[in-house]
Write a protein that holds these residues in place. Sequence first.
Motif, PDB file in Angstrom:
ATOM      1  N   GLN A 343       0.685  -0.836  -0.118  1.00  0.00           N
ATOM      2  CA  GLN A 343       0.508   0.258  -0.129  1.00  0.00           C
ATOM      3  C   GLN A 343       0.934   1.206  -0.339  1.00  0.00           C
ATOM      4  O   GLN A 343       2.294   1.500   0.611  1.00  0.00           O
ATOM      5  CB  GLN A 343      -0.953   0.306   1.126  1.00  0.00           C
ATOM      6  N   ASN A 344       0.871   2.186  -0.568  1.00  0.00           N
ATOM      7  CA  ASN A 344       1.337   3.303  -1.000  1.00  0.00           C
ATOM      8  C   ASN A 344       2.937   3.159  -1.530  1.00  0.00           C
ATOM      9  O   ASN A 344       3.195   3.924  -0.879  1.00  0.00           O
ATOM     10  CB  ASN A 344       1.338   4.331   0.124  1.00  0.00           C
ATOM     11  N   SER A 347       4.237   5.574  -3.964  1.00  0.00           N
ATOM     12  CA  SER A 347       3.719   7.175  -3.110  1.00  0.00           C
ATOM     13  C   SER A 347       2.245   6.872  -2.851  1.00  0.00           C
ATOM     14  O   SER A 347       1.880   6.110  -2.359  1.00  0.00           O
ATOM     15  CB  SER A 347       3.670   8.731  -3.968  1.00  0.00           C
ATOM     16  N   ASP A 348       2.128   7.768  -1.666  1.00  0.00           N
ATOM     17  CA  ASP A 348       0.761   7.953  -1.165  1.00  0.00           C
ATOM     18  C   ASP A 348       0.030   9.627  -1.116  1.00  0.00           C
ATOM     19  O   ASP A 348       0.576  10.224  -1.397  1.00  0.00           O
ATOM     20  CB  ASP A 348       1.425   8.381   0.374  1.00  0.00           C
ATOM     21  N   ASP A 349      -0.890   8.790  -2.299  1.00  0.00           N
ATOM     22  CA  ASP A 349      -1.475  10.040  -3.272  1.00  0.00           C
ATOM     23  C   ASP A 349      -3.250  10.188  -2.834  1.00  0.00           C
ATOM     24  O   ASP A 349      -4.054  10.775  -3.172  1.00  0.00           O
ATOM     25  CB  ASP A 349      -1.639   9.182  -4.576  1.00  0.00           C
ATOM     26  N   GLY A 350      -3.155   9.976  -1.211  1.00  0.00           N
ATOM     27  CA  GLY A 350      -3.988   9.605  -0.840  1.00  0.00           C
ATOM     28  C   GLY A 350      -5.301   8.963  -1.018  1.00  0.00           C
ATOM     29  O   GLY A 350      -6.902   9.130  -0.985  1.00  0.00           O
ATOM     30  N   THR A 351      -5.545   8.002  -2.041  1.00  0.00           N
ATOM     31  CA  THR A 351      -6.678   7.153  -2.697  1.00  0.00           C
ATOM     32  C   THR A 351      -6.286   5.743  -2.167  1.00  0.00           C
ATOM     33  O   THR A 351      -5.286   5.412  -1.413  1.00  0.00           O
ATOM     34  CB  THR A 351      -6.426   7.286  -3.938  1.00  0.00           C
ATOM     35  N   GLU A 353      -6.673   3.386  -3.669  1.00  0.00           N
ATOM     36  CA  GLU A 353      -6.080   2.903  -5.203  1.00  0.00           C
ATOM     37  C   GLU A 353      -5.086   2.347  -5.144  1.00  0.00           C
ATOM     38  O   GLU A 353      -3.978   3.494  -5.549  1.00  0.00           O
ATOM     39  CB  GLU A 353      -6.335   3.251  -5.952  1.00  0.00           C
ATOM     40  N   ASP A 356      -1.046   0.924  -8.494  1.00  0.00           N
ATOM     41  CA  ASP A 356       0.545   1.883  -9.809  1.00  0.00           C
ATOM     42  C   ASP A 356       1.332   1.150  -7.837  1.00  0.00           C
ATOM     43  O   ASP A 356       2.830   0.936  -8.873  1.00  0.00           O
ATOM     44  CB  ASP A 356      -0.016   3.307  -9.238  1.00  0.00           C
ATOM     45  N   ASP A 357       1.162   1.217  -6.687  1.00  0.00           N
ATOM     46  CA  ASP A 357       1.757   0.524  -5.789  1.00  0.00           C
ATOM     47  C   ASP A 357       2.647  -0.791  -6.170  1.00  0.00           C
ATOM     48  O   ASP A 357       3.711  -0.936  -5.719  1.00  0.00           O
ATOM     49  CB  ASP A 357       1.383   0.684  -4.434  1.00  0.00           C
ATOM     50  N   LYS A 360       4.469  -1.307  -8.682  1.00  0.00           N
ATOM     51  CA  LYS A 360       5.981  -0.610  -8.208  1.00  0.00           C
ATOM     52  C   LYS A 360       6.907  -1.881  -7.406  1.00  0.00           C
ATOM     53  O   LYS A 360       8.790  -1.737  -7.106  1.00  0.00           O
ATOM     54  CB  LYS A 360       6.265   0.832  -7.190  1.00  0.00           C
TER      55      LYS A 360
END
Length: 372
Positions: A343-344, A347-351, A353, A356-357, A360
């Motif tokens: 999770q994140n 990056s922590d995009d505040g969602t 979803e 992408d994490d 990566k």
Amino acid sequence: MNKLFTRQLVADLVIFTIAAYSIAPVVSAAELTLPTAPLITTKSVKPNMMLLLDSSSSMYSIVPEAPYDESATYYSCPSDKELTDNQYSMRIQSDGVVYLNKNNNSGNPKYYFGKGSGQRCFRDSKTYTVRLYTDIENNDGLKTTSSYGAAQYSGHYLNWYFSEGSFDTYRKAGTRSRIEMAQDAAVDLITGLENIRVGLAIYDNSNDSDGTQQGAGAKVLVNIADIGKVADTGATATQRANVISEIEAIVAVGFTPLGESLMDMGKYFTLKNGDENNLILHPDGASQSRAASEIFINGPVYKNGISAPEEVVENWCQDSFVVAMTDGLPSNGRDNNISTYLQNYASDDGTSEFADDVVKGMFDMDLTRPNK
């Protein structure tokens, strides 16, 4: 060091995005140059490819394509006849007559297309959110739509859709849904591939124990195995035929658990390692060593009649790919289906979803060998 290599290839953003992820050997953290034929190799070790096809219900949405022409003039809708709300769902009566309901409400009012008394049409320049594929048939023969994610269309397209041609069982004759377009593309892909090991997965939208339908991750329909050459017979030809048959039989239902499904693919490709063998997170920074079972907390479910293979990656130098065909962003993802280590991760995009994490994280980790 073996890492997950990522590339995104856009076939048509209106239809779907094809993303390729490869577990491939590299000698540094630098990004590789994608070969011109990334899924076909002359190496003695044949690469793996898992095709993850979006089977969510939004794939029922109709795709604007020829013979529709956005530059043509189809229908002149008088301003006093224009539909003013934004969201509608199509119905097809047992006699083939079509009408629209507002917001998927099967009651009144019924909007029949046209310029006559009680009829309505669309403003060319306005964007509407509409369900154009009727996936439910009632006892009285009325065909309606479920609550799948509606798609956006221009009024210009909708005027063409309803003013010309006829309607078959589920939609305007001659049009295709996203799932049909994805199936056609996937079959074309598998038909032409050679010297590669291929499998097939979709989203697992099984019902939870409380009866609610949730996006839980991936479901493997065909385990990865060699499809040989196009002209081959025997086991490799059977594998190719099984993959194609399962693609053609996919039915769209449920949500889009993209992040969870990709994490499940991480579990699938690390079956050879064993749950307690450690993987290295953030290897180029503040690295962490964690058991594979802590990172990939869930794995895919399997179609009845098949089970998890003993191993997928057979050699440390073997390239592996996940080709994900999807129509959009994840939906109905649940934090407890993604490990806290992923999770994140990017990056922590505040969602909530995390697709992408997950990608990566899989890019960074060496998934082909245990790191103890």
